[in-house]
Design an enzyme around this catalytic site. Structure first.
Site, mmCIF file in Angstrom:
data_model
loop_
_atom_site.group_PDB
_atom_site.id
_atom_site.type_symbol
_atom_site.label_atom_id
_atom_site.label_comp_id
_atom_site.label_asym_id
_atom_site.label_seq_id
_atom_site.Cartn_x
_atom_site.Cartn_y
_atom_site.Cartn_z
ATOM 1 N N GLU A 154 0.827 -1.219 0.000
ATOM 2 C CA GLU A 154 0.000 0.000 0.000
ATOM 3 C C GLU A 154 0.857 1.264 0.000
ATOM 4 O O GLU A 154 0.440 2.298 -0.527
ATOM 5 C CB GLU A 154 -0.926 0.027 1.222
ATOM 6 C CG GLU A 154 -1.977 -1.082 1.223
ATOM 7 C CD GLU A 154 -1.540 -2.312 2.010
ATOM 8 O OE1 GLU A 154 -2.373 -2.859 2.742
ATOM 9 O OE2 GLU A 154 -0.352 -2.713 1.899
ATOM 10 N N LYS A 156 4.020 1.356 -1.246
ATOM 11 C CA LYS A 156 5.071 1.187 -2.256
ATOM 12 C C LYS A 156 4.835 2.164 -3.411
ATOM 13 O O LYS A 156 4.233 1.826 -4.423
ATOM 14 C CB LYS A 156 5.057 -0.263 -2.750
ATOM 15 C CG LYS A 156 6.242 -0.664 -3.613
ATOM 16 C CD LYS A 156 6.124 -2.126 -4.012
ATOM 17 C CE LYS A 156 7.313 -2.569 -4.828
ATOM 18 N NZ LYS A 156 7.181 -3.979 -5.277
ATOM 19 N N ASP A 190 12.801 -3.351 -2.969
ATOM 20 C CA ASP A 190 12.394 -2.751 -4.244
ATOM 21 C C ASP A 190 12.423 -1.228 -4.179
ATOM 22 O O ASP A 190 12.917 -0.549 -5.087
ATOM 23 C CB ASP A 190 10.975 -3.202 -4.616
ATOM 24 C CG ASP A 190 10.941 -4.559 -5.284
ATOM 25 O OD1 ASP A 190 12.022 -5.121 -5.536
ATOM 26 O OD2 ASP A 190 9.836 -5.059 -5.554
ATOM 27 N N THR A 210 14.953 -9.918 4.905
ATOM 28 C CA THR A 210 14.557 -10.428 6.225
ATOM 29 C C THR A 210 13.346 -11.351 6.155
ATOM 30 O O THR A 210 12.877 -11.819 7.191
ATOM 31 C CB THR A 210 14.243 -9.257 7.171
ATOM 32 O OG1 THR A 210 13.195 -8.466 6.605
ATOM 33 C CG2 THR A 210 15.476 -8.391 7.391
ATOM 34 N N LYS A 223 15.964 -6.186 -10.564
ATOM 35 C CA LYS A 223 14.792 -5.307 -10.687
ATOM 36 C C LYS A 223 14.496 -4.543 -9.410
ATOM 37 O O LYS A 223 14.742 -5.015 -8.307
ATOM 38 C CB LYS A 223 13.554 -6.130 -11.083
ATOM 39 C CG LYS A 223 13.614 -6.654 -12.505
ATOM 40 C CD LYS A 223 12.271 -7.075 -13.034
ATOM 41 C CE LYS A 223 11.738 -8.312 -12.393
ATOM 42 N NZ LYS A 223 10.558 -8.832 -13.109
ATOM 43 N N PHE A 250 17.155 -14.193 10.261
ATOM 44 C CA PHE A 250 16.079 -13.193 10.228
ATOM 45 C C PHE A 250 14.704 -13.858 10.094
ATOM 46 O O PHE A 250 13.698 -13.350 10.592
ATOM 47 C CB PHE A 250 16.264 -12.228 9.059
ATOM 48 C CG PHE A 250 17.370 -11.217 9.247
ATOM 49 C CD1 PHE A 250 17.254 -10.198 10.176
ATOM 50 C CD2 PHE A 250 18.520 -11.282 8.485
ATOM 51 C CE1 PHE A 250 18.262 -9.255 10.349
ATOM 52 C CE2 PHE A 250 19.533 -10.349 8.638
ATOM 53 C CZ PHE A 250 19.410 -9.339 9.579
ATOM 54 N N GLU A 265 7.300 -18.861 -4.073
ATOM 55 C CA GLU A 265 8.318 -18.548 -5.078
ATOM 56 C C GLU A 265 9.328 -19.680 -5.232
ATOM 57 O O GLU A 265 9.845 -19.925 -6.324
ATOM 58 C CB GLU A 265 9.030 -17.236 -4.736
ATOM 59 C CG GLU A 265 8.197 -15.980 -4.971
ATOM 60 C CD GLU A 265 8.059 -15.610 -6.452
ATOM 61 O OE1 GLU A 265 8.660 -16.284 -7.310
ATOM 62 O OE2 GLU A 265 7.339 -14.640 -6.745
ATOM 63 N N HIS A 338 3.154 -15.419 -12.662
ATOM 64 C CA HIS A 338 3.129 -13.953 -12.691
ATOM 65 C C HIS A 338 2.365 -13.409 -13.902
ATOM 66 O O HIS A 338 2.542 -12.251 -14.273
ATOM 67 C CB HIS A 338 4.557 -13.409 -12.688
ATOM 68 C CG HIS A 338 5.287 -13.662 -11.401
ATOM 69 N ND1 HIS A 338 5.714 -14.919 -11.034
ATOM 70 C CD2 HIS A 338 5.635 -12.833 -10.378
ATOM 71 C CE1 HIS A 338 6.320 -14.840 -9.854
ATOM 72 N NE2 HIS A 338 6.283 -13.594 -9.434
#
Length: 463
Positions: A154, A156, A190, A210, A223, A250, A265, A338
């Protein structure tokens, strides 16, 4: 004027050069000056240092003028480093682990000038690890500033990028020797990556993931980006960090659902490239969830499931990313999961995490592969069962046929008019398809819905 007539009229006005003469040059620097030398000509002898560039200039001379074509290879070298106890003051990795050249490393470690670091840390990470990070830099006599921010899908946005850049500018850094450090999940990495790529046209930065998702995915590629106009990662670029430092400790402080999110992923790479990784997830997925990907023997026990899983996930990812870092080739196996998920994720934000949306996409595409004759019924069932074992959703009511078709239309727009649909062609094998029919999609959706449809409440009973 009809469209066809307009096109003809425009084409009539185009003048193409006749019999252009092409001359190719290489570029050579003597002392401080670059010069062109015709390809094939000998480079003159000189007592001065001579540097030959990999860049080339082509010159085309015709009756209507001259044009130049510049070929300038751009290369990046960055490190992805496994480490333990990253925040222990005696571990110098966070300060010097990004430096590759031994001479530069020696200079950095023995410099008289005070070290400075600007750190951006996710607010939640700051609650758990902020005091350790501060003690680390203080123990190493580093002048530092920590910017603690809420980094979520939200938030980003370019607004957050600009707020980071204002703080970077106020702090003042040597952009050659003082990399910005990002500590957080994929969104944090990112955002900071984009900010660093914009500041002084490219400031080095370091990633410290983390979360499991960031550990195996966002942290190892080039990216970066932010959301724009309700579209996921609509603004961004390709600027890799100088280094990524991986410390699985972490992960022990993140919720179980976040670990499952990262497993989505990892499963993507298993289905596309590595049956052994799929078997690891199938056999040890619940154990890795229960133990939060922690190992009792550091980085040396090669039989450790968590260690093997993360290494295989990263290595298979790097195999796909390194030859195509700027995505010049749009045929990408790592796009599996994706094609539909960006549309779904942004529509239901924040109810689905990224890896969950990716898994719902992969679940549907598993049925597409089955309907296309690529997977047997047993293989399809094996994949869906593995997903459920990893506590990942395999269905969402908002992922309807209308959304799927809309997402695939967007895919066509941005992939050169071709679908470029990665699909599993077995367990740990994949191919890319451009000819999946609408009828196949509809049959797949019908079967998927009949076998996997649940309520949202059912999906989240597993978490």
């Amino acid at each position: 004027m009809p469209v066809s007539e307009e096109i003809v009229a425009k084409n009539d006005s185009i003048v193409m050069p006749e019999n252009p003469r092409q001359i190719d040059f290489q570029l050579v620097r003597v002392k401080s000056t670059w010069s062109r030398i015709k390809k094939g000509e000998a480079i003159c002898n000189s007592d001065d240092k001579i540097t030959v560039s990999k860049a080339k200039i082509g010159k085309s001379v015709s009756d209507i003028g001259i044009s130049w074509t510049i070929e300038a290879p751009i290369s990046f070298c960055y490190k992805v480093v496994e480490t333990c106890n990253l925040l222990e003051p005696a571990n110098s990795t966070l300060l010097f682990g990004h430096i590759i050249d031994p001479q530069q490393l020696d200079m950095a470690m023995n410099r008289e000038r005070e070290m400075r670091r600007f750190i951006v840390m996710d607010q939640n990470v700051d609650e758990y690890y902020g005091s350790k990070v501060r003690k680390y830099f203080e123990a190493n006599n580093v002048h530092y500033k920590i910017l603690s921010l809420p980094t979520t899908e939200e938030t980003k946005s370019m607004d957050l990028v600009l707020s980071i850049l204002q703080e970077v500018h106020s702090f003042g850094i040597d952009r050659r020797k003082e990399p910005i450090i990002a500590i957080g999940g994929g969104v944090c990495l990112d955002i900071v990556g984009l900010a660093a790529s914009l500041y002084r046209r490219r400031t080095p930065y370091i990633r410290v993931p983390t979360t499991l998702l960031a550990y195996v995915d966002a942290s190892v590629g080039a990216k970066n980006g932010v959301n724009f106009l309700q579209c996921k990662n609509k603004l961004g670029g390709y600027t890799p960090p100088v280094a990524t430092f991986l410390d699985r400790s972490f992960i022990q402080t993140i919720p179980r659902r976040h670990i499952s999110n990262g497993l989505g992923e990892i499963l993507k790479m298993a289905l596309m490239k590595h049956k052994g990784l799929f078997d690891l997830l199938k056999s040890h997925g619940k154990y890795m969830l229960d133990t939060k990907f922690q190992s009792h023997n550091g980085l040396v026990n090669h039989g450790d499931a968590a260690l093997k899983t993360t290494r295989l996930a990263i290595e298979t990812m790097l195999e796909e990313l390194a030859p195509n870092l700027w995505e010049d080739d749009l045929d990408r196996l790592v796009d599996f999961g994706h094609l539909i998920s960006p549309e779904l994720e942004m529509k239901v934000l924040p109810s689905l995490m990224h890896g969950e949306a990716v898994n719902i996409d992969m679940a549907f595409m598993t049925y597409v592969a089955h309907e296309n004759g690529l997977l047997t019924t047993e293989e399809k069932a094996d994949i869906i069962q593995c997903m459920k074992g990893l506590e990942l959703p395999v269905w969402h009511e908002d992922c309807n046929l209308h959304l799927i078709k809309k997402a695939l239309v967007e895919r066509l727009k941005h992939c050169g008019g071709q679908m470029r649909m990665p699909l599993p062609s077995g367990l740990g094998m994949a191919e890319i398809f451009n000819d999946i029919s609408e009828e196949t999609l509809e049959r797949a959706y019908k079967l998927w819905a009949s076998e996997c449809k649940t309520t949202i409440e059912d999906d989240f009973l597993i978490h």
